[in-house]
Design an enzyme around this catalytic site. Structure first.
Site, mmCIF file in Angstrom:
data_model
loop_
_atom_site.group_PDB
_atom_site.id
_atom_site.type_symbol
_atom_site.label_atom_id
_atom_site.label_comp_id
_atom_site.label_asym_id
_atom_site.label_seq_id
_atom_site.Cartn_x
_atom_site.Cartn_y
_atom_site.Cartn_z
ATOM 1 N N LEU A 54 43.769 37.904 46.410
ATOM 2 C CA LEU A 54 44.000 38.265 45.013
ATOM 3 C C LEU A 54 45.398 38.832 44.809
ATOM 4 C CD1 LEU A 54 40.599 39.814 43.963
ATOM 5 C CD2 LEU A 54 41.574 37.630 43.272
ATOM 6 N N ALA A 55 45.810 39.761 45.666
ATOM 7 C CA ALA A 55 47.114 40.397 45.473
ATOM 8 C C ALA A 55 48.245 39.398 45.717
ATOM 9 C CB ALA A 55 47.255 41.600 46.397
ATOM 10 N N GLY A 56 48.177 38.670 46.813
ATOM 11 C CA GLY A 56 49.264 37.757 47.166
ATOM 12 C C GLY A 56 49.391 36.596 46.200
ATOM 13 N N SER A 101 25.620 42.305 48.157
ATOM 14 C CA SER A 101 26.402 43.018 47.146
ATOM 15 C C SER A 101 25.801 44.354 46.722
ATOM 16 C CB SER A 101 26.535 42.142 45.909
ATOM 17 O OG SER A 101 27.022 42.909 44.839
ATOM 18 N N ARG A 150 29.408 54.416 48.272
ATOM 19 C CA ARG A 150 29.053 53.740 49.519
ATOM 20 C C ARG A 150 28.987 54.664 50.726
ATOM 21 N NH1 ARG A 150 32.714 48.320 48.403
ATOM 22 N NH2 ARG A 150 31.274 47.499 46.853
ATOM 23 N N ARG A 199 36.472 53.798 48.799
ATOM 24 C CA ARG A 199 36.682 52.945 47.629
ATOM 25 C C ARG A 199 35.366 52.740 46.894
ATOM 26 N NH1 ARG A 199 35.750 47.894 46.595
ATOM 27 N NH2 ARG A 199 35.485 47.143 48.724
ATOM 28 N N LEU A 218 38.848 44.329 43.825
ATOM 29 C CA LEU A 218 39.349 43.198 43.049
ATOM 30 C C LEU A 218 40.325 43.712 42.000
ATOM 31 C CD1 LEU A 218 36.075 41.118 42.578
ATOM 32 C CD2 LEU A 218 37.727 41.049 44.416
#
Lengths: 634, 251
Positions: A32-34, A273, A326, A431, A437
């Site tokens: 996603l970032a790249g 998930s 989490r 996180r 995302l």
């Protein structure tokens, strides 16, 4: 704080269109970032070279993210705002993230959703045609946008398609099956990379006025994790060796809902998930004898009466219930299993039960929400989760730590930027779900396109280098020497067998619960693994052409060093926070106990040479907007 | 007692695109029925390395059925004998003790072999580059809720968008056609108002690129739909044909 990003954008330096054409940017990684960064740079008019180890940019591991992406849209009118998303993220990270970065993340979150919808990302919708939201851990609002259980896939395909559009327009040159093996430094600045073509085995020199690393996390240090088999920390480690500081390496996230380990031959762990915790209830038997009977295969979970079930998250955390963050959920599962209440034949599993939701909402609704996840579970475990509860157990999932970056996402090496999971910046010590995302796309679409210009504006007179300069030649030789050295060992053990050994050490001593003695022990054991690896690894074949064992060995060499760095950092941090739990530092109720007076800082490790202890620098964390308090999800 | 299998594997070995390939026979034993197919391949490779031989090269990455990296033609079926799964999700409980398993790469003119079981699928990227997107730049877009989209359309677009680009459809097709892959992307974007604007151009450009790259024609055998691990529907091909014809008529 609220004005900082606006002010930054108003006063930063820009590069005019004709100069953009003269500037080259290298982007490593197409998650996603790249992909979002490379596509955006291309659209802006820069010359971009983008590298991926897979056969296509679309396969980066962002694709496996299931649940969703957070944004502060407040479409459901449940009291959300940019400030609240900021606050929840800082709190969820157990007050170990940098405020200004997190605020900016929350601020640009809404633009990400707008962008993705414009690209044709098919988010879930209500019957009125507007976007649907659901809840994730650590929040009391519904701010998570999703596309079935395949949100990461859809967002990545959006970014990938934007990237391929730029490839077609020739602003971006794409290198597939190509791996970064070195970073080239010229006069103290990052000026390029050495890549290795994984098909031909040949190395190549590439110049860039700036280099962006978006190469993901290092969770595979543990061998078994939810990461893809190819996910690795090598680019980050190479950056570290060139002077980029490695921040908070010990902050690794253990995800509470993964399919339990089933055997020695296991190659990876599969995540279920977090969104399942919206409708699933987590429990273990209340009575030890029931747990024992289940483990022995004499009793089925469906035979346990309601009053004999311990919904321990709802019991311990009534306010957040099954939707605690989490780290909290993972530790609670471990606590029950360690106490002898675990299920499955190993006793290392808890139940995630949909019976009540199916009764309340009907099987069709549950199928519409989680159908693909249930199917995935059934194919792996050969059990039908509509009839019998899922079994889950925590597994390594995400690394909050990573390369240190400043507000501009620049590392401590000028010209070297780092985005997405590869950097340390936004998630503190833990996180929240659906925030990875968000961060990947925030960095790529909405942060780097601004901040990289501020850097490149001073570089418009720097001519392109040919790649024949001595720095490039030396860097290439350094990489080739290392590959040849690996091939020359000709030992007795396969790469995987050594990696598994490293993984067990990490899980036992640097995993969910850590203590001083264990960590000291781990460091010695990891050093022994390093010695074993460099003297006894066996890599068949040569460096001419495709050699998968050589690729794996080259990455394992770096994982071993990352493992040691994680243990060192965990040993240094004499407190518990988020995913980092030191047994010596807990409250009477077994919750993580922070020591803000001593450890409210980012640990930044500076490389000092092979087999030397790295040097610790501390970035003080100053909280202006948010008051530090003990996290409370009760 | 855990159930285990002893198996004979006939695996395609090929050093490079221009080299001649051949089947090699290997034996593996004590394979747990709970292990995945690729874990069985890992065990084979560990065995080969320990014997000082080169392991079998195969593509794989996420091992949870979403990245589309794994391939393999197993006993004559792309992604093997289970339905709606990729090779990485296939488990050994689908095989019998003593069985011989034949493992081949995707075989298609559009996907040349790189090594052993690994093929080159960059043609798919080239097809996407020809038009598989909405031409918007970063920034300057309207609010996400500015344009309501009927839920059935959004859901149908999502179903089409589930394609993982693995190439099983091409491998299953006797003509080596990429129509299911192309039609899934064309459908997803044609169903959404954001993608409607360029629908005609997209259909023409993607089909033209597919033809250029050596993929065969579609003769509606439906093999692609049967073997697609994500259940992408043949109705997408009908939609692509409609989009394509409408675009051509307008020309």
């Amino acid at each position: 704080m609220a004005q900082k990003w606006t002010n930054y954008k108003a006063h930063q330096k820009l590069v005019n269109p004709s100069n953009k054409r003269k500037l080259d940017i290298i982007v490593v990684g197409t998650g996603l970032a790249g992909a979002s960064a490379a596509a955006s740079f291309g659209e802006m008019g820069f010359n971009v070279k983008v590298f991926t180890i897979q056969d296509s940019p679309r396969r980066a591991h962002s694709i496996a993210a299931q649940g969703g992406i957070n944004a502060a849209k407040n479409y459901p009118n449940d009291g959300d705002s940019v400030y609240r998303l900021f606050y929840d993220t800082v709190k969820g990270g157990d007050y170990r993230a940098r405020e200004a970065n997190v605020y900016r993340l929350a601020e640009v979150s809404n633009s990400i959703i707008d962008q993705c919808v414009a690209q044709g990302v098919p988010f879930a919708r209500e019957y009125g045609g507007l976007l649907d939201n659901r809840s994730f851990g650590g929040a009391q609002v519904s701010r998570t946008f999703y596309a079935k259980g395949q949100t990461g896939q859809q967002l990545l395909l959006g970014a990938y398609q934007a990237l391929m559009r730029q490839v077609e327009l020739k602003t971006v040159k794409l290198y597939t099956r190509n791996e970064l093996v070195n970073i080239v430094m010229v006069d103290g600045k990052a000026r390029g990379i050495i890549s290795r073509d994984l098909v031909t085995g040949k190395t190549q020199r590439h110049f860039g006025h700036a280099v962006v690393l978006a190469t993901g996390g290092y969770g595979n240090t543990f061998f078994l994790s939810t990461n893809a088999m190819g996910s690795n920390g090598s680019a980050a480690l190479q950056a570290y060796k060139k002077g980029a500081m490695f921040a908070n390496p010990c902050f690794a996230q253990i995800h509470p809902t993964c399919i339990p380990v089933h055997g020695e031959f296991q190659s990876k762990l599969t995540l279920m998930s977090e969104s399942l915790r919206n409708d699933g209830r987590i429990w273990v038997p209340k009575k030890k004898e029931d747990a024992e009977a289940i483990r022995a295969g004499k009793l089925k979970p469906t035979q346990i009466a309601e009053e004999d079930r311990d919904y321990y998250l709802e019991r311990r955390y009534p306010a957040f219930g099954n939707l605690v963050p989490r780290d909290v959920a993972s530790r609670a599962a471990k606590e029950r299993c360690d106490a002898g209440y675990g299920v499955g034949n190993t006793g290392l599993a808890v139940y995630l039960d949909f019976k009540e939701s199916i009764e309340r909402l009907g099987e069709d609704t549950i199928r519409a929400r989680y159908g693909n996840l249930f199917q995935m579970y059934e194919k792996i475990v050969d059990d039908n989760p509509y009839d019998t509860p899922m079994m889950i157990y925590p597994a390594i999932h995400y690394t909050m730590g990573g390369i240190w970056v400043d507000y501009e996402l620049q590392t401590s090496v000028p010209g070297l930027f780092c985005a997405g999971e590869a950097n340390f910046s936004d998630h503190g010590a833990n996180r929240l779900g659906a925030s990875a995302l968000m961060q990947g796309l925030a960095d790529g679409y909405f942060v780097l396109p601004y901040t990289i210009q501020n850097y490149l504006a001073d570089d418009i007179r720097t001519p392109r280098m040919s790649g024949d300069e001595k720095e490039f030649v030396e860097a290439e030789k350094e990489s080739q020497d290392r590959l040849n050295k690996l091939l020359s060992i000709k030992g007795q053990r396969s790469v995987d067998s050594i990696h598994k050994e490293l993984g067990l050490i990490m899980w036992d001593f640097v995993g969910m619960a850590r203590n001083k003695e264990g960590l000291q022990n781990a460091i010695e054991k990891i050093r022994a693994v390093k010695k074993e690896f460099w003297s006894n690894v066996r890599i068949p074949g040569s460096n001419d052409g495709m050699n998968i064992e050589l690729e794996k060995a080259n990455r394992l060499a770096d994982f071993i060093e990352i493992g040691e760095l994680m243990a060192l950092d965990a040993l240094n941090r004499e407190e518990s926070c988020g995913g980092h739990f030191r047994e010596e530092h807990q409250t009477e109720e077994g919750e993580a106990l922070r020591h803000d007076d001593q450890y409210a800082y980012v640990s930044c490790w500076e490389y000092k040479g092979d087999n030397q202890e790295p040097e610790l620098h501390k970035e003080e964390l100053k909280y202006e907007e948010i008051q530090l308090v003990q996290r409370n999800y009760k | 007692m855990e159930k285990t299998l002893n198996l004979t594997l006939k695996v395609w070995k090929q050093n490079g695109p221009r080299e001649k390939g051949r089947f090699e026979t290997y034996k593996v034993s004590n394979i747990s029925v709970d292990s995945s197919f690729l874990e069985m391949m890992d065990i084979l490779n560990e065995q080969l390395i320990n014997e000082g031989k080169e392991p079998v090269a195969f593509d794989h990455d996420c091992r949870e059925g979403i990245c589309g990296m794994c391939s393999l033609y197993i006993n004559g079926r792309p992604h093997g004998p289970d339905d709606d799964v990729t090779t990485c999700q296939l488990h050994m409980r689908k095989f019998k003790d003593g069985e011989t398993i034949i493992i081949e790469p995707w075989r298609s003119a559009g996907f040349p072999v790189i090594k052993d079981l690994i093929v080159d699928r960059t043609a798919f990227d080239k097809i996407i580059a020809a038009g598989g997107y909405v031409s918007v730049n970063t920034g300057g877009v309207p609010d996400a809720n500015a344009l309501p989209i009927p839920k059935p359309d959004a859901d149908e677009a999502m179903d089409a968008a589930s394609c993982i680009g693995c190439g099983a459809c091409v491998a299953a097709c006797k003509n080596g056609s990429a129509m299911l892959f192309v039609s899934a992307k064309v459908s997803q974007l044609a169903l959404l108002p954001q993608g409607r604007v360029e629908a005609a151009r997209r259909a023409k450009n993607m089909v033209a690129r597919m033809d250029e790259l050596g993929f065969g024609n579609c003769t509606n055998t439906g093999a692609c739909e049967v073997e697609c691990p994500k259940g992408i529907s043949l109705s997408n091909i009908s939609r692509l044909n409609r989009e394509f014809l409408t675009a051509k008529i307008k020309d």
